[in-house]
Design an enzyme around this catalytic site. Structure first.
Site, PDB file in Angstrom:
ATOM      1  N   HIS A 350       0.857  -1.194   0.000  1.00 31.80           N
ATOM      2  CA  HIS A 350       0.000   0.000   0.000  1.00 31.80           C
ATOM      3  C   HIS A 350       0.891   1.242   0.000  1.00 31.80           C
ATOM      4  O   HIS A 350       1.774   1.387   0.837  1.00 31.80           O
ATOM      5  CB  HIS A 350      -0.949   0.001   1.203  1.00 31.80           C
ATOM      6  CG  HIS A 350      -1.963   1.098   1.094  1.00 31.80           C
ATOM      7  ND1 HIS A 350      -3.157   0.932   0.436  1.00 31.80           N
ATOM      8  CD2 HIS A 350      -1.926   2.391   1.473  1.00 31.80           C
ATOM      9  CE1 HIS A 350      -3.823   2.074   0.450  1.00 31.80           C
ATOM     10  NE2 HIS A 350      -3.080   2.988   1.070  1.00 31.80           N
ATOM     11  N   ALA A 351       0.656   2.149  -0.952  1.00 40.63           N
ATOM     12  CA  ALA A 351       1.544   3.300  -1.140  1.00 40.63           C
ATOM     13  C   ALA A 351       1.610   4.171   0.119  1.00 40.63           C
ATOM     14  O   ALA A 351       0.604   4.373   0.797  1.00 40.63           O
ATOM     15  CB  ALA A 351       1.037   4.142  -2.310  1.00 40.63           C
ATOM     16  N   HIS A 379      -0.216  11.916  -5.555  1.00 36.79           N
ATOM     17  CA  HIS A 379      -0.717  11.935  -4.176  1.00 36.79           C
ATOM     18  C   HIS A 379       0.448  11.798  -3.192  1.00 36.79           C
ATOM     19  O   HIS A 379       0.590  12.591  -2.256  1.00 36.79           O
ATOM     20  CB  HIS A 379      -1.729  10.791  -3.985  1.00 36.79           C
ATOM     21  CG  HIS A 379      -2.217  10.659  -2.574  1.00 36.79           C
ATOM     22  ND1 HIS A 379      -3.385  11.234  -2.132  1.00 36.79           N
ATOM     23  CD2 HIS A 379      -1.682  10.043  -1.493  1.00 36.79           C
ATOM     24  CE1 HIS A 379      -3.546  10.968  -0.843  1.00 36.79           C
ATOM     25  NE2 HIS A 379      -2.521  10.235  -0.431  1.00 36.79           N
ATOM     26  N   GLU A 380       1.282  10.793  -3.424  1.00 34.33           N
ATOM     27  CA  GLU A 380       2.416  10.555  -2.504  1.00 34.33           C
ATOM     28  C   GLU A 380       3.380  11.732  -2.526  1.00 34.33           C
ATOM     29  O   GLU A 380       3.910  12.143  -1.487  1.00 34.33           O
ATOM     30  CB  GLU A 380       3.140   9.260  -2.866  1.00 34.33           C
ATOM     31  CG  GLU A 380       2.293   8.003  -2.719  1.00 34.33           C
ATOM     32  CD  GLU A 380       1.614   7.886  -1.377  1.00 34.33           C
ATOM     33  OE1 GLU A 380       2.190   8.312  -0.361  1.00 34.33           O
ATOM     34  OE2 GLU A 380       0.467   7.393  -1.330  1.00 34.33           O
ATOM     35  N   HIS A 383       2.491  14.498  -0.227  1.00 30.42           N
ATOM     36  CA  HIS A 383       2.984  14.304   1.151  1.00 30.42           C
ATOM     37  C   HIS A 383       4.461  14.704   1.239  1.00 30.42           C
ATOM     38  O   HIS A 383       4.885  15.388   2.168  1.00 30.42           O
ATOM     39  CB  HIS A 383       2.878  12.831   1.557  1.00 30.42           C
ATOM     40  CG  HIS A 383       1.476  12.335   1.760  1.00 30.42           C
ATOM     41  ND1 HIS A 383       0.566  12.953   2.577  1.00 30.42           N
ATOM     42  CD2 HIS A 383       0.826  11.240   1.261  1.00 30.42           C
ATOM     43  CE1 HIS A 383      -0.583  12.260   2.581  1.00 30.42           C
ATOM     44  NE2 HIS A 383      -0.440  11.229   1.782  1.00 30.42           N
ATOM     45  N   GLU A 407      -3.481  14.940   2.890  1.00 28.81           N
ATOM     46  CA  GLU A 407      -3.971  14.016   1.860  1.00 28.81           C
ATOM     47  C   GLU A 407      -4.458  14.737   0.603  1.00 28.81           C
ATOM     48  O   GLU A 407      -4.635  14.100  -0.433  1.00 28.81           O
ATOM     49  CB  GLU A 407      -5.118  13.157   2.419  1.00 28.81           C
ATOM     50  CG  GLU A 407      -4.751  12.314   3.640  1.00 28.81           C
ATOM     51  CD  GLU A 407      -3.651  11.303   3.358  1.00 28.81           C
ATOM     52  OE1 GLU A 407      -3.413  10.970   2.176  1.00 28.81           O
ATOM     53  OE2 GLU A 407      -3.002  10.856   4.321  1.00 28.81           O
ATOM     54  N   HIS A 507      -6.190   0.307   5.861  1.00 30.06           N
ATOM     55  CA  HIS A 507      -6.141   1.292   6.947  1.00 30.06           C
ATOM     56  C   HIS A 507      -6.728   0.782   8.251  1.00 30.06           C
ATOM     57  O   HIS A 507      -6.529   1.394   9.294  1.00 30.06           O
ATOM     58  CB  HIS A 507      -6.866   2.570   6.509  1.00 30.06           C
ATOM     59  CG  HIS A 507      -6.282   3.163   5.257  1.00 30.06           C
ATOM     60  ND1 HIS A 507      -6.374   2.548   4.027  1.00 30.06           N
ATOM     61  CD2 HIS A 507      -5.565   4.298   5.048  1.00 30.06           C
ATOM     62  CE1 HIS A 507      -5.760   3.285   3.108  1.00 30.06           C
ATOM     63  NE2 HIS A 507      -5.260   4.349   3.694  1.00 30.06           N
ATOM     64  N   TYR A 517      -9.327  11.279   4.447  1.00 36.10           N
ATOM     65  CA  TYR A 517      -9.489  11.134   2.989  1.00 36.10           C
ATOM     66  C   TYR A 517     -10.818  11.716   2.529  1.00 36.10           C
ATOM     67  O   TYR A 517     -10.922  12.234   1.424  1.00 36.10           O
ATOM     68  CB  TYR A 517      -9.376   9.672   2.569  1.00 36.10           C
ATOM     69  CG  TYR A 517      -8.057   9.036   2.945  1.00 36.10           C
ATOM     70  CD1 TYR A 517      -6.882   9.411   2.299  1.00 36.10           C
ATOM     71  CD2 TYR A 517      -7.971   8.077   3.945  1.00 36.10           C
ATOM     72  CE1 TYR A 517      -5.663   8.837   2.640  1.00 36.10           C
ATOM     73  CE2 TYR A 517      -6.769   7.502   4.294  1.00 36.10           C
ATOM     74  CZ  TYR A 517      -5.611   7.877   3.642  1.00 36.10           C
ATOM     75  OH  TYR A 517      -4.417   7.310   3.985  1.00 36.10           O
TER      76      TYR A 517
HETATM   77  O1  X8Z Z   1      -4.168   5.353   1.331  1.00 37.08           O
HETATM   78  C1  X8Z Z   1      -4.169   6.187   0.450  1.00 37.08           C
HETATM   79  C2  X8Z Z   1      -2.857   6.725  -0.116  1.00 37.08           C
HETATM   80  C3  X8Z Z   1      -1.774   6.719   0.890  1.00 37.08           C
HETATM   81  S1  X8Z Z   1      -2.013   7.887   2.150  1.00 37.08           S
HETATM   82  C4  X8Z Z   1      -2.420   5.867  -1.266  1.00 37.08           C
HETATM   83  N1  X8Z Z   1      -5.349   6.618  -0.070  1.00 37.08           N
HETATM   84  C5  X8Z Z   1      -6.618   6.113   0.406  1.00 37.08           C
HETATM   85  C6  X8Z Z   1      -6.798   4.653   0.031  1.00 37.08           C
HETATM   86  O2  X8Z Z   1      -6.071   4.145  -0.820  1.00 37.08           O
HETATM   87  O3  X8Z Z   1      -7.695   4.020   0.586  1.00 37.08           O
HETATM   88  C7  X8Z Z   1      -5.512   7.644  -1.080  1.00 37.08           C
HETATM   89  C8  X8Z Z   1      -6.978   7.686  -1.378  1.00 37.08           C
HETATM   90  C9  X8Z Z   1      -7.664   6.965  -0.260  1.00 37.08           C
HETATM   91 ZN    ZN Z   2      -1.884   9.846   1.480  1.00 33.90          ZN
END
Ligand code: X8Z
Ligand code: ZN
Length: 609
Positions: A350-351, A379-380, A383, A407, A507, A517
């Site tokens: 997960h990024a 997105h990254e 940050h 975010e 998450h 988010y």
């Molecule tokens: O988790 C993330 C990023 C890293 S902070 C890739 N996002 C959420 C997800 O993937 O669930 C970005 C959008 C929502």
């Molecule tokens: Zn993020």
């Protein structure tokens, strides 16, 4: 290690200060110790900042190694580092509360408040329980990172494989199988998760919060209850747009898959929207668009045609930020980041973006050459540029104005990857004409508008879990109740309390709060619209790119550099000239699509039971 020495230094300083304050007046001895002074508060903050610097670097390096090489040993080591780090944060949070009634300058007060709320998962004061908690957290992390769905024929699918199949397959049986298969990974997390909730709540109560959810809601420069209402208010602004989208998507899925696959109650089965969590639906654009809604290009195809790889995607993203006048990334970013999935080991795919120190920032991302990962890279990088711009701040202020800002930055930039910008990059030969706009907007809405209720419901579930309204024997039932209520989705196969579907989303085992988010999906449009106004853009909002605009860059840098040093309305005001979060920019962006959806839906029965 260094930590015990500095613990005793601080303890001695405080004891000494208290003793000195008390010894002038013998009659005071029998009473409570003398109230701490402003000077002591400032000394405490300075000492705490120094201790946190050392501690955070150690913990970050341990966590980095675990996420890049997931083994039992790295999990063990990361758990111990996390345990020590949490202990320090707990100690500081409790000590900071000693200065609650001391009159101090605004900056010191803010630092003390941040210290009191600085933990996501607080630990109980009993060291054995704190250790148990750290181990559970690392175990949950590893279970997710190493999770695979192994089919009867022996082939095993990891998260990347699952994401790819969910995006590309149009076979409902295969989709159902893979959807349910990924959820086999999370079922065994349930008991650990429930125990973690108990332990974290004990820690939160020690810090004076009713439960861990109340702690999470306390970080927004407003009373926790007002924050809940604020999120509902924002959701109310965008709900009609989401309901129109849900209605149209449901109708098109019914056309494609037949009414047997689509339930009669108006909810959409969660396996049909192109994403294993049903959080972004852009991958089913082909099923949802009609002839008059064709953007005329597909970013994934363009990137592949032009030979983009992970490195080129990352460099292109960096170049957007430098075009605004923001300094380039340090060489170590390129040396130390992980941007493709290694073939020979388990990594947490997960990024994520990391600030190991102020001069050592990295991302970890299993990049694939797709339009989605092109956006995720931006997105990254959002940050990362937040990190590099607020680096001179105190460690306590190195954070977003609030977590939704962190975010939102990269996403606001990614909204600028318009056809004109793609032409500029040489990815597209010429811009499609205005007839393509509904298609562009529909594709964007499938990702951004569809996300909104998901962004909200994840923590609605967790807040309920933390405050005890949702008990372990109803975890899954409550999850699907919220999925239905907010998203209008239903599970494609029977679920029971032996399943733990929330855990299939990174998450949840990773303990990353999620309301950020939801906020980011509102804020990114607000920031983008403000940037387009600064740039003097004149045209439909979704066609605006602020690429190369130094004036926008100056304002962005100023906001990023503030970090968390000021209440977030000040940061928003500095960039967007308003102190309120507001979804009207979302509505303005999608206004032509709303009109189109209304037309499409006019003879349909929208809504769900
Ligand atoms: O988790 C993330 C990023 C890293 S902070 C890739 N996002 C959420 C997800 O993937 O669930 C970005 C959008 C929502
Ligand atoms: Zn993020």
């Amino acid at each position: 290690m260094i930590r015990p020495a500095s613990v005793s230094r601080l303890a001695i300083a405080i004891a000494l200060a208290t003793a000195l304050a008390a010894c002038g007046d013998k009659k005071e001895e029998a009473k409570a110790p003398a109230a701490p002074t402003a000077a002591e508060a400032m000394a405490f903050v300075t000492e705490a900042e120094a201790r946190l610097e050392t501690d955070r670097e150690y913990a970050a390096r341990a966590a980095w190694v675990q996420a890049n090489f997931v083994t039992v040993d790295t999990s063990f080591l990361a758990a111990r580092a996390d345990e020590a780090s949490t202990a320090l944060s707990m100690e500081l949070a409790k000590d900071a509360a000693r200065f609650n009634d001391v009159e101090v300058d605004a900056e010191t007060r803010r630092k003390l408040e941040i210290m009191k709320q600085g933990l996501t998962i607080p630990a109980p004061s009993d060291p054995a329980l704190a250790s148990e908690l750290a181990t559970i957290k690392a175990d949950l992390d590893s279970m997710y990172a190493t999770g695979k769905y192994c089919k009867e024929d022996g082939t095993c699918l990891n998260d990347r494989d699952i994401i790819r199949i969910m995006a590309s397959s149009r076979d409902p049986e295969e989709l159902k199988d893979v959807w349910a298969g990924w959820r086999q990974v999370s079922a065994p997390m349930k008991d650990k998760y429930a125990r973690m909730v108990e332990l974290a709540n004990a820690g939160s109560r020690d810090l004076g919060f009713a439960d861990t959810g109340a702690l999470w809601r306390s970080g927004y420069d407003m009373p926790a209850d007002d924050f809940t209402a604020e999120t509902e208010r924002l959701w109310g602004q965008v709900k009609p747009l989401y309901q129109s989208l849900q209605c149209h998507v449901r109708a098109k899925l019914s056309d494609y898959y037949g009414s047997r696959t689509m339930p009669q109650d108006g909810t959409i089965p969660a396996h049909l929207v192109g994403n294993v969590w049903a959080q972004q639906w852009g991958e089913i654009f082909d099923l949802v668009a009609s002839g008059d809604a064709d953007p005329g290009y597909d970013l994934t195809a363009l990137l592949n045609e032009k030979g983009y790889d992970a490195m080129k995607i990352a460099k292109t993203g960096e170049q957007f930020f430098t075009s605004l006048g923001i300094p380039a990334l340090p060489e170590t970013f390129w040396e130390r980041s992980l941007i493709t999935k290694p073939r020979d080991r388990d990594v947490q795919c997960h990024a994520s973006a990391w600030d190991i120190t102020t001069s050592d920032v990295r991302i970890k991302m299993c990049t694939e050459v797709t339009g989605e990962d092109f956006r995720t890279m931006h997105h990254e990088l959002g940050h990362i540029f937040y990190y590099t711009n607020y680096a001179p701040q105190s460690i306590l202020f190195r954070g977003g104005a609030h977590d939704g800002f962190h975010e939102a930055i990269g996403d606001a930039v990614a909204l600028s990857t318009t056809p004109a910008y793609l032409v500029e990059l040489g990815l597209l030969d010429e811009q499609p004409d205005a007839a393509a706009d509904i298609g562009l907007l529909l594709k964007q809405a499938l990702d951004k508008v569809a996300f909104l209720p998901f962004g909200l419901m994840v923590d609605r579930w967790r807040w309920g879990v933390f405050n005890g309204e949702i008990t372990p024997d109803h975890y899954n039932e409550a999850w699907w109740k919220l999925r239905r209520q907010y998203q209008g989705l239903s599970a494609p196969v029977e679920r029971t309390e032996a399943d733990f579907d929330p855990g299939a989303k990174y998450h949840i085992p990773g303990n990353t709060p999620y309301t950020r988010y939801f906020l980011a999906h509102i804020l990114q449009f607000q920031l983008y619209k403000a940037a387009c106004e600064q740039a003097g853009f004149d045209g439909p909002l979704h066609r605006c790119s602020f690429y190369g605009n130094k004036e926008v860059g100056e304002k962005l840098k100023a906001m990023l550099a503030m970090g968390a040093s000021k209440p977030w309305p000040e940061a928003l005001e500095a960039f967007a000239g308003t102190r309120d979060m507001d979804a009207s920019a979302v509505l303005a962006y999608f206004a032509p699509l709303q009109a189109w959806l209304d037309e499409q839906n006019k003879d349909r029965n929208c809504g769900w039971e």
